[in-house]
Design a protein around this motif. Sequence first.
Motif, mmCIF file in Angstrom:
data_model
loop_
_atom_site.group_PDB
_atom_site.id
_atom_site.type_symbol
_atom_site.label_atom_id
_atom_site.label_comp_id
_atom_site.label_asym_id
_atom_site.label_seq_id
_atom_site.Cartn_x
_atom_site.Cartn_y
_atom_site.Cartn_z
ATOM 1 N N CYS A 93 23.493 46.797 40.170
ATOM 2 C CA CYS A 93 24.485 47.324 41.108
ATOM 3 C C CYS A 93 24.504 46.458 42.372
ATOM 4 N N ARG A 94 23.327 46.117 42.864
ATOM 5 C CA ARG A 94 23.223 45.284 44.072
ATOM 6 C C ARG A 94 23.841 43.902 43.836
ATOM 7 N N ILE A 95 23.617 43.322 42.667
ATOM 8 C CA ILE A 95 24.215 42.023 42.341
ATOM 9 C C ILE A 95 25.733 42.130 42.390
ATOM 10 N N ASN A 96 26.281 43.185 41.799
ATOM 11 C CA ASN A 96 27.737 43.345 41.820
ATOM 12 C C ASN A 96 28.255 43.716 43.201
ATOM 13 N N PHE A 97 27.438 44.379 44.012
ATOM 14 C CA PHE A 97 27.830 44.645 45.394
ATOM 15 C C PHE A 97 27.991 43.321 46.140
ATOM 16 N N LEU A 98 27.043 42.414 45.954
ATOM 17 C CA LEU A 98 27.122 41.109 46.623
ATOM 18 C C LEU A 98 28.301 40.296 46.106
ATOM 19 N N ARG A 99 28.555 40.335 44.808
ATOM 20 C CA ARG A 99 29.716 39.644 44.235
ATOM 21 C C ARG A 99 31.013 40.232 44.801
ATOM 22 N N MET A 100 31.047 41.552 44.927
ATOM 23 C CA MET A 100 32.232 42.207 45.452
ATOM 24 C C MET A 100 32.416 41.887 46.932
ATOM 25 N N GLN A 101 31.326 41.745 47.671
ATOM 26 C CA GLN A 101 31.417 41.386 49.086
ATOM 27 C C GLN A 101 32.077 40.018 49.254
ATOM 28 N N GLU A 102 31.754 39.079 48.373
ATOM 29 C CA GLU A 102 32.404 37.767 48.421
ATOM 30 C C GLU A 102 33.899 37.920 48.201
ATOM 31 N N CYS A 103 34.283 38.778 47.271
ATOM 32 C CA CYS A 103 35.697 39.046 47.006
ATOM 33 C C CYS A 103 36.320 39.729 48.213
ATOM 34 N N GLY A 132 27.444 49.837 39.601
ATOM 35 C CA GLY A 132 27.612 48.393 39.406
ATOM 36 C C GLY A 132 28.831 48.078 38.560
ATOM 37 N N ASP A 133 29.078 48.904 37.535
ATOM 38 C CA ASP A 133 30.301 48.747 36.732
ATOM 39 C C ASP A 133 31.530 48.903 37.618
ATOM 40 N N GLY A 134 31.524 49.935 38.459
ATOM 41 C CA GLY A 134 32.658 50.174 39.345
ATOM 42 C C GLY A 134 32.885 49.030 40.312
ATOM 43 N N LEU A 135 31.814 48.480 40.862
ATOM 44 C CA LEU A 135 31.938 47.352 41.793
ATOM 45 C C LEU A 135 32.503 46.122 41.086
ATOM 46 N N ALA A 136 32.074 45.889 39.849
ATOM 47 C CA ALA A 136 32.598 44.748 39.089
ATOM 48 C C ALA A 136 34.085 44.950 38.787
ATOM 49 N N ILE A 137 34.463 46.163 38.390
ATOM 50 C CA ILE A 137 35.881 46.446 38.125
ATOM 51 C C ILE A 137 36.696 46.254 39.404
ATOM 52 N N ALA A 138 36.181 46.736 40.531
ATOM 53 C CA ALA A 138 36.883 46.584 41.814
ATOM 54 C C ALA A 138 37.107 45.107 42.138
ATOM 55 N N ARG A 139 36.075 44.307 41.925
ATOM 56 C CA ARG A 139 36.194 42.868 42.189
ATOM 57 C C ARG A 139 37.268 42.251 41.306
ATOM 58 N N MET A 140 37.230 42.569 40.024
ATOM 59 C CA MET A 140 38.205 41.996 39.089
ATOM 60 C C MET A 140 39.633 42.428 39.428
ATOM 61 N N MET A 141 39.801 43.706 39.770
ATOM 62 C CA MET A 141 41.130 44.209 40.122
ATOM 63 C C MET A 141 41.648 43.525 41.382
ATOM 64 N N SER A 142 40.779 43.348 42.360
ATOM 65 C CA SER A 142 41.180 42.688 43.602
ATOM 66 C C SER A 142 41.564 41.234 43.349
ATOM 67 N N GLU A 143 40.758 40.552 42.546
ATOM 68 C CA GLU A 143 41.059 39.148 42.227
ATOM 69 C C GLU A 143 42.381 39.015 41.478
ATOM 70 N N ALA A 144 42.790 40.087 40.755
ATOM 71 C CA ALA A 144 44.042 40.066 40.008
ATOM 72 C C ALA A 144 45.236 40.484 40.877
ATOM 73 N N GLY A 145 44.976 40.748 42.154
ATOM 74 C CA GLY A 145 46.067 41.052 43.073
ATOM 75 C C GLY A 145 46.325 42.519 43.324
ATOM 76 N N PHE A 146 45.491 43.400 42.790
ATOM 77 C CA PHE A 146 45.659 44.830 43.034
ATOM 78 C C PHE A 146 45.106 45.192 44.411
ATOM 79 N N GLN A 147 45.677 46.227 45.017
ATOM 80 C CA GLN A 147 45.143 46.780 46.257
ATOM 81 C C GLN A 147 43.967 47.674 45.871
#
Length: 138
Positions: A91-101, A60-75
């Motif tokens: 983890c599932r909550i952050n998976f869903l948040r990351m899916q929106e991203c 879940g930490d990794g998914l949240a970091i991925a979302r934040m990095m993507s929102e900041a313009g990183f590949q």
Amino acid sequence: MKILPVQHIREADAYTIQHEPVSGIDLMERASSACFNWLKANISPERTINVFCGSGNNGGDGLAIARMMSEAGFQVRVFTFSPPGMMSESCRINFLRMQECRNAGMRECREMSDLGGIDRIPGGDVVIDALFGSGLSR
């Protein structure tokens, strides 16, 4: 940076949740945000970020970091090793948040049923290991 033994990490998390009070998902967001801020300050946006996520709270930490990095313009490329139904609640909550991203432009997110393709990560890419955390007991 100080690296603590597993028991101290668990105690620090429990203490924070009990005394602030802060929910587990909000504590996860706070920790992920701190990691994101360091990465953003120290990693070039031209580098691809590969995040390997397990099914527990570390994933879940990794998914949240991925979302934040993507929102900041990183590949960002995300690799999960379990379906959402097998993930911890946070983890599932952050998976869903990351899916929106992801729908808003994340480069790639895929479930890995085997290790095929992992050897094709180019040199110079960043790899974030969010597979196992302090909850690992096997």
